[in-house]
Enzyme design. Structure first.
Site, PDB file in Angstrom:
ATOM      1  N   HIS A   1     -31.064  19.761   8.514  1.00 17.11           N
ATOM      2  CA  HIS A   1     -30.931  18.513   9.270  1.00 17.11           C
ATOM      3  C   HIS A   1     -32.075  18.347  10.256  1.00 17.11           C
ATOM      4  O   HIS A   1     -31.932  17.685  11.263  1.00 17.11           O
ATOM      5  CB  HIS A   1     -29.567  18.463   9.957  1.00 17.11           C
ATOM      6  CG  HIS A   1     -28.438  18.756   9.015  1.00 17.11           C
ATOM      7  ND1 HIS A   1     -27.897  20.014   8.858  1.00 17.11           N
ATOM      8  CD2 HIS A   1     -27.787  17.964   8.122  1.00 17.11           C
ATOM      9  CE1 HIS A   1     -26.958  19.987   7.922  1.00 17.11           C
ATOM     10  NE2 HIS A   1     -26.864  18.759   7.459  1.00 17.11           N
TER      11      HIS A   1
ATOM     12  N   HIS B   1     -26.791  24.955  14.131  1.00 22.62           N
ATOM     13  CA  HIS B   1     -26.058  23.744  13.765  1.00 22.62           C
ATOM     14  C   HIS B   1     -25.142  24.028  12.582  1.00 22.62           C
ATOM     15  O   HIS B   1     -23.925  23.997  12.702  1.00 22.62           O
ATOM     16  CB  HIS B   1     -27.051  22.619  13.449  1.00 22.62           C
ATOM     17  CG  HIS B   1     -26.404  21.337  13.001  1.00 22.62           C
ATOM     18  ND1 HIS B   1     -26.884  20.613  11.934  1.00 22.62           N
ATOM     19  CD2 HIS B   1     -25.333  20.660  13.462  1.00 22.62           C
ATOM     20  CE1 HIS B   1     -26.136  19.532  11.774  1.00 22.62           C
ATOM     21  NE2 HIS B   1     -25.190  19.525  12.687  1.00 22.62           N
TER      22      HIS B   1
END
Lengths: 176, 819
Positions: A123, A104
Site C-alpha cells: 500500500h 500496516h
C-alpha cells in the site's frame, strides 16, 4: 534468508506482480542464522534475546543484510548507511536494523538505496532509515520497529531490543 | 526524534470478549471495523481456545492476518462505569475495506478518551460557563438555562434572524442522522433560523448544487463501479490520501487488472482490459504515483492543468466527443433534455482549451478517447469522480455542471462501471426539515463580521480553522465576544436576571454571546461563554451513510467522558429549556413550538427523524441495522424481506432522474475565467499559488490528532510543498518556518522540498491548528456562496530557520518507489 522471508517475498510477488518490483527485497546478501529467543518470564517488560546479527566487517554501505530478530519468524534488515544517524551503532554510528514486516499489513519492505528508505509494495508506505524508521508516508499507524543494536570491541553486532510492536504478533518475544 | 511507543506486547482478547459493529467515524468511505471489549482484569491466552480470534497466537501471524492489532488499535476505556480493554480493528468481511485500515481509522481506539492511558485528555467532560474571568464547570440545567434565557431574549428582540448557528450537516463523528435531525428540528421547525452555516463553508448550501439542479444526485453509483470501469476520470481528488481504502480496495484492483474476472462475469457481452485512469489535478500527488506504479505510465494520463481551468477542459471534451460521434445518442434521447442547446452554448475548441488549461491538444484528445471512444463497437464505461479540487475550486457551479454534462453525454450515469460522483469528505447523515432560508443562502460569516446577530450556537464547528477570510473573522469575533465576557464579569454569576441583562446590554452594543457544543475545546471555543460537552461515535449509537450510500449503525461500545451527551440529547435539553424560557416570558404560543423533544435515547431521535422522514426510512430500525452488520444497506432502503433490509445498488438505473419529467437536464456552462471576486487581481499581484488540501495522516482539522504523538511527530506544523528552485530563490531550507501572506491575511507553514511541484505553485496543508491556510483565503465566493479555497495566491517569506520540532523530521519524497 529464512524460510519465512522467502514465503513473504513469494506472497508479495503473487499479489503485486504488476507495476512493482521486489528485486531489492529478494536481492540480498548473506543470510544469518537465527538465534532462539528465550522464554518470556512474567516481568514488567519483555526479556529480549541478545542475538549476534553480523560483524561490522560484513557490512558495506547500502548493501542490506537480511537478518531475523528476535526469532527466525521475524525478518529484518541490517544496514550500514554511510553517515552517522541518531540511534546508529558501530564505529561510524551508521549501523541500523529494522523489522521488514510493514506494520500496516505485514508485507515485506524493500530497501531503496537511492534515498535510504524501506518501501512497501502493498500500500505504498515508506520508512526513512536515516530517521529511526519514521514513516515518510503510508498507512501504518506506527513508525517502523527498529532493532536496538550494540557493537562489541570485536565488531560483533548484537540486537538487544525492539522499540515498536512487530507486525503479526501480540508479543515481540513469542513463547519458546 | 522519531516517535516510538515502546509497546512490546498487548493484552489478548479472551474468547468471550464482547464484539460491536463499528463504521469508521472519520472519512466518507466508512470502513467496517469491530470493537472488542473485555473486563480490565481479564485476558485471553495464546491457545486457539483461549482468545477471541480462535487462533494460535504463540506463532507469528501471516500478512493481512485477522489475528493481530496494532498498538494504535488498543486502549482502556469505560463501559457501564467500569474499565474495559478496547480493541478496534478493521473488519475483513466488510465489502467496503475488506480488512484494510487507514492511517486515520486504525487509530480510533488510541484516539478514544481514557482516564487510564491518558489519551484525549483534552475531551470536554462537563458544561462550562464564563464566570470570574474564566470558563468553569456547572450543571447541565444551569448551563442550558443560561443559553435558553439569552437565546429567548435575542429571538424576542431581533427575531430568529438574531440567532446564528454553525452546525455539522454530515455523518460520522460530529454528525449522524440522530444529530442532524435533532439540530434540524430545533432550528428549522421549532425556530425558523436562516442564518446558519456548515462546518467548512460560510453558508447553508450544497457543495454540488449544479449536479442536483440537473437531476443527478451526487452519490449515484457503488464502489464496485470503480472495479468495472474501462476508465476512471478523476478530478481534483487525491483519493489515495483522502478516500484511502476506496482507492486501495476498488480502484487499484481495476488498474492492476485483478478485477477482470468480475468485469467478464458481470458484463459478459463486451471486451475488457485492465482499467485506465485520467487524473485532472494541477499537482502531482501520491495518487498519480500509485496509479503509475500499478497500471504503468501508459495507462495513466495526468492532466496537470493550470489551477482553476477544469471547466474549459470539460467543455472541450464534450465538444470533441460530440464531433467524433462518441456520445450515447440513445441515452441522450431517452433520459435527458437540452443536449443540443448545451452543445451550442458550451462549444470550446481543443486549441482554446489547450491555451486556457496549459495542456496540449493531444492530451485532451487522448482523454476524450479514453473516456468515450467505443471499444469494439460498444460504449466505453467511464466513471467520473470529483472532490474538493472541483468543489473548492474556481466557478464551482458551472464546473460541476460541465462535468455532469460530460458524464450524461457519454451515458455514464446509472450504469455499471459508470457514475458521476463526488468522492466526499465526511460520511453523510442528513435528515432535516426544510431549510427556511432562500437561495443563495445567507453569507453567515459576513453577517457576523458586519456585527449582526446576538447569539451564536456552534455545533462541532471550528470557524477559526476551517473558514475563508479567517483572520478577519477571528479579529472581529474576538472583539464581539470579549464585549460580552467583560459585561459578564461585571455581575455576580449567581444573579441570573442581572447576568442576562448584562449580556443583553453588551449584545445591544454589538457584542455576541456564544455557546459552543463540541467534544474538545476548539479554537473558536476560546471565544465561547458556554461550552457543552458532546459524545462522539461509539460513545453513542450513531448511523451514517458512506460514499455509495451504505447505511450502517455504529454501536455504542464505551461511555462518553464525564457528563458528555449525544448532541441529539443536548438538543432535547436545550429545546426544553427554551420552552420554559418562552413560557416564563408569557409567550405560550412560542413555547409550544418547542414540544416534541421527549427523547430518552439517541434511538428515539433516530425513530423521530430518519425512520419517519428519510426516503426508505420506514423500513429501517436499529435492530434491523444491527443485524446487517458492517455491510449495512445501500440507501434508499426499499424493503425488509427474509430478515434483511433491501437497498439500492445504483441510483437512476432505470434511466429516470430527479427532475419533474424524469429527464436529466444538460446545463449551459460557459468559461468565464476566475469567477470569484478579486481572484484574478490576487493572481496578478502575488507570485505564488497557495494551493491547499489534505494529508494522509490527518483527519479533518486535527481536532483529535492534535493530541496524537504519532501524527504531531510527523506534522508539528502544517507543511507547504515548494519547488527547490523557489526555495533557493528565497534562501529556504527544509523545515524552515515561513510566513504566507497576501492582502487577506497571513499564516505560517514549514517548508517541505518537493521537486515535483511546479515552480511558483505551492501546496499547503488545510485547516491545521498550528497554521490555518484560511487566513490567506479571500472572502470571494461563487453566486451560491461556495468558497474558493484552492485558487489563492500569496507571497512567502522566511520567519525562522527550521524550528526544533522539525529537527527529527524526514523531508524525503512521499512517493513510493522501487529503485
Amino acid at each position: 534468508m529464512s524460510k519465512k522471508c522467502d514465503r513473504l517475498v513469494d506472497l508479495g510477488r503473487r499479489q503485486f506482480l504488476r507495476g512493482t518490483s521486489l528485486a531489492a527485497a529478494a536481492g540480498v546478501a548473506t543470510a544469518v542464522a537465527p538465534r532462539q529467543s528465550q522464554a518470556a518470564e512474567p516481568l514488567a517488560r519483555l526479556t529480549y534475546p541478545k542475538n549476534k546479527l553480523a560483524n561490522v566487517k560484513d557490512l558495506k554501505v547500502d548493501e542490506p543484510l537480511d537478518v531475523t530478530y528476535p526469532d527466525a519468524d521475524s525478518p529484518g534488515v541490517l544496514l550500514k548507511l554511510g553517515k552517522a544517524v541518531e540511534g546508529g551503532a558501530g564505529p561510524d554510528g551508521d549501523i541500523v536494523a529494522f523489522s521488514t514486516l510493514c506494520p500496516h499489513k505485514g508485507f515485506p519492505l524493500a530497501y531503496v538505496a537511492a534515498d535510504k528508505s524501506l518501501n512497501c509494495p502493498g500500500h505504498y508506505s515508506r520508512f526513512d532509515c536515516e530517521r529511526g524508521g519514521q514513516e515518510i508516508w503510508g498507512q501504518a499507524t506506527q513508525n517502523l520497529a527498529q532493532f536496538k543494536l550494540r557493537v562489541d570491541d570485536k565488531g560483533d553486532i548484537y540486537a538487544e531490543a525492539v522499540d515498536e510492536l512487530i507486525y503479526g504478533r501480540l508479543s515481540n518475544v513469542l513463547p519458546a | 526524534m522519531t516517535f516510538k511507543r515502546n509497546v512490546d506486547r498487548l493484552p489478548i482478547p479472551p474468547k468471550d470478549a464482547k464484539r460491536f459493529n463499528v463504521t469508521c467515524q472519520f472519512c466518507i468511505v466508512g470502513c467496517g471495523y469491530h470493537a472488542y471489549t473485555w473486563d480490565v482484569n481479564d485476558q485471553g491466552g495464546t491457545a486457539p481456545g483461549n482468545n477471541a480470534f480462535g487462533a494460535d497466537l504463540s506463532k507469528q501471524q501471516d500478512p493481512e492476518t485477522v489475528n493481530w492489532f496494532a498498538p494504535s488499535m488498543y486502549n482502556v476505556v469505560k463501559q457501564g462505569g467500569k474499565d474495559v480493554h478496547l480493541v478496534i480493528k478493521p473488519d475483513h468481511e466488510c465489502v467496503v475495506n475488506s480488512g484494510l485500515g487507514s492511517v486515520r481509522g486504525a487509530r480510533m481506539a488510541e484516539e478514544s478518551f481514557s482516564e487510564v492511558t491518558g489519551s484525549q485528555a483534552q475531551r470536554l467532560t462537563e458544561p462550562l460557563v464564563w464566570r470570574y474571568g474564566g470558563l468553569y464547570p456547572t450543571s447541565w440545567d444551569d448551563a442550558l438555562a443560561l443559553v435558553a434565557a439569552v437565546t429567548q431574549r435575542v429571538a424576542a428582540e431581533q427575531g430568529d434572524d438574531g440567532v446564528i448557528v454553525s452546525a455539522f450537516d454530515h455523518g460520522g463523528a460530529g454528525g449522524g442522522y440522530e444529530n442532524t435531525w435533532a439540530t434540524g428540528k430545533l432550528y428549522f421547525q421549532s425556530m425558523k433560523v436562516k442564518n446558519i452555516r456548515i462546518h467548512n463553508r460560510p453558508a447553508y448550501n450544497s457543495e454540488v448544487h449544479a449536479t442536483r439542479d440537473m437531476g443527478v444526485g451526487e452519490l449515484n453509483n457503488c464502489y464496485e463501479d470503480a472495479e468495472l470501469a474501462d476508465t476512471i476520470f478523476a478530478v481534483g481528488t487525491n483519493a489515495l490520501e483522502t478516500q484511502t481504502n476506496y482507492f486501495l480496495n476498488h480502484w487499484i484492483p481495476n488498474l492492476r487488472g485483478t478485477s477482470l474476472d468480475k468485469k467478464k462475469q458481470q458484463l459478459p457481452d463486451e471486451t475488457h482490459a485492465a482499467g485506465r485512469i485520467v487524473i485532472v489535478d494541477p499537482r502531482r500527488t501520491v495518487t498519480v504515483n500509485a496509479c503509475e506504479m500499478e497500471a504503468g505510465k501508459d495507462n495513466v494520463l495526468h492532466l496537470a492543468i493550470n489551477s482553476g481551468t477544469d471547466l474549459a477542459l470539460f467543455n472541450a471534451l464534450v465538444a470533441y466527443i460530440a464531433d467524433k460521434g462518441w456520445v450515447d445518442k440513445d441515452f441522450i434521447a431517452a433520459s435527458t433534455s437540452g443536449f443540443d442547446d448545451m452543445l451550442a452554448a458550451n462549444k470550446t475548441s481543443l486549441e482554446d482549451a489547450a491555451k486556457i488549461t496549459g495542456l496540449t491538444v493531444e492530451q485532451i484528445q487522448t482523454a476524450a478517447s479514453w473516456i468515450a471512444e467505443p471499444k469494439d463497437g460498444k460504449r466505453r464505461r467511464t466513471m467520473f469522480a470529483y472532490e474538493k479540487g472541483l468543489i473548492w475550486g474556481n466557478d464551482n457551479y458551472r464546473t460541476n455542471g460541465a462535468l455532469a454534462n460530460l458524464a450524461l453525454a457519454t451515458g455514464n450515469v446509472g450504469r455499471p462501471g459508470g457514475g458521476c460522483v463526488r468522492m466526499g469528505g465526511h460520511q453523510e447523515g442528513y435528515v432535516r426539515p426544510d431549510y427556511p432560508g432562500g437561495r443563495p443562502a445567507v453569507y453567515v460569516d459576513q453577517l457576523l463580521i458586519s456585527g449582526k446577530g446576538g447569539v451564536h450556537h456552534i455545533w462541532a464547528c471550528d470557524n477559526y480553522k476551517t473558514t475563508l477570510n479567517a483572520l478577519e473573522f477571528k479579529r472581529v469575533y474576538k472583539k464581539r465576544t470579549d464585549m460580552v465576557k467583560d459585561a459578564m464579569s461585571n455581575v455576580p454569576y449567581g444573579d441570573r436576571a442581572a447576568m442576562v441583562d448584562a449580556i443583553m446590554g453588551a449584545i445591544k452594543q454589538g457584542g455576541l454571546f456564544v455557546v459552543d457544543v463540541d467534544i474538545v475545546p476548539t479554537q473558536i471555543g476560546q471565544a465561547a461563554h458556554v461550552m457543552l460537552p458532546a459524545a462522539t461515535a461509539g460513545e453513542m449509537n450513531l448511523t451514517s451513510m458512506n460514499g455509495e450510500r451504505r447505511l450502517r449503525l455504529t454501536e455504542r461500545y464505551m461511555d462518553p467522558p464525564g457528563q458528555a451527551k449525544p448532541d441529539c440529547l443536548i438538543v432535547a435539553g436545550l429545546a426544553q429549556a427554551l420552552e420554559k424560557a418562552w413560557r416564563d416570558a408569557g409567550k405560550n404560543d412560542v413555547a409550544d413550538q418547542f414540544k416534541g423533544y421527549d427523547w430518552k435515547t439517541e434511538e428515539d431521535a433516530f425513530m423521530d427523524g430518519y425512520h419517519q422522514h428519510a426516503g426508505g426510512g420506514e423500513f429501517v430500525t436499529y435492530e434491523r441495522l444491527r443485524a446487517m452488520g458492517t455491510n449495512g444497506v445501500q440507501e434508499p432502503a426499499t424493503d425488509f424481506k427474509d430478515g434483511q433490509l433491501v437497498g439500492t445498488k445504483r441510483l437512476y438505473a432505470d434511466g429516470k432522474f430527479g427532475t419533474k419529467d424524469g429527464k436529466a437536464i444538460f446545463m449551459s456552462t460557459q468559461w468565464r475565467g476566475l469567477q470569484a471576486e478579486g481572484k484574478q487581481q490576487e493572481k496578478d499581484k502575488f507570485p505564488y499559488l497557495i494551493n491547499n488540501g489534505r494529508a494522509n495522516q490527518v483527519w479533518q482539522s486535527a481536532y483529535l490528532d492534535q493530541q496524537n504523538d504519532f501524527v504531531m511527530g510527523r506534522w508539528p506544523l502544517p507543511f507547504i510543498e515548494m519547488n527547490p528552485d523557489d526555495m533557493a530563490a528565497l534562501s529556504l531550507g527544509a523545515g524552515d518556518l515561513v510566513e504566507v501572506f497576501n492582502d487577506n491575511g497571513s499564516t505560517q507553514a514549514m517548508v517541505y522540498p518537493t521537486p515535483t511541484a511546479k515552480p511558483k505553485e505551492t501546496f499547503m496543508l488545510f485547516a491545521y491548528p498550528t497554521g490555518p491556510v484560511g487566513n490567506v483565503v479571500s472572502k470571494g465566493v461563487n453566486e451560491l456562496i461556495i468558497p474558493n479555497y484552492k485558487q489563492t495566491w500569496g507571497n512567502i517569506r522566511k520567519i525562522a530557520d527550521a524550528p526544533e520540532v522539525t529537527k527529527g523530521l524526514s523531508f524525503k519524497s512521499q512517493e513510493y518507489r522501487t529503485s
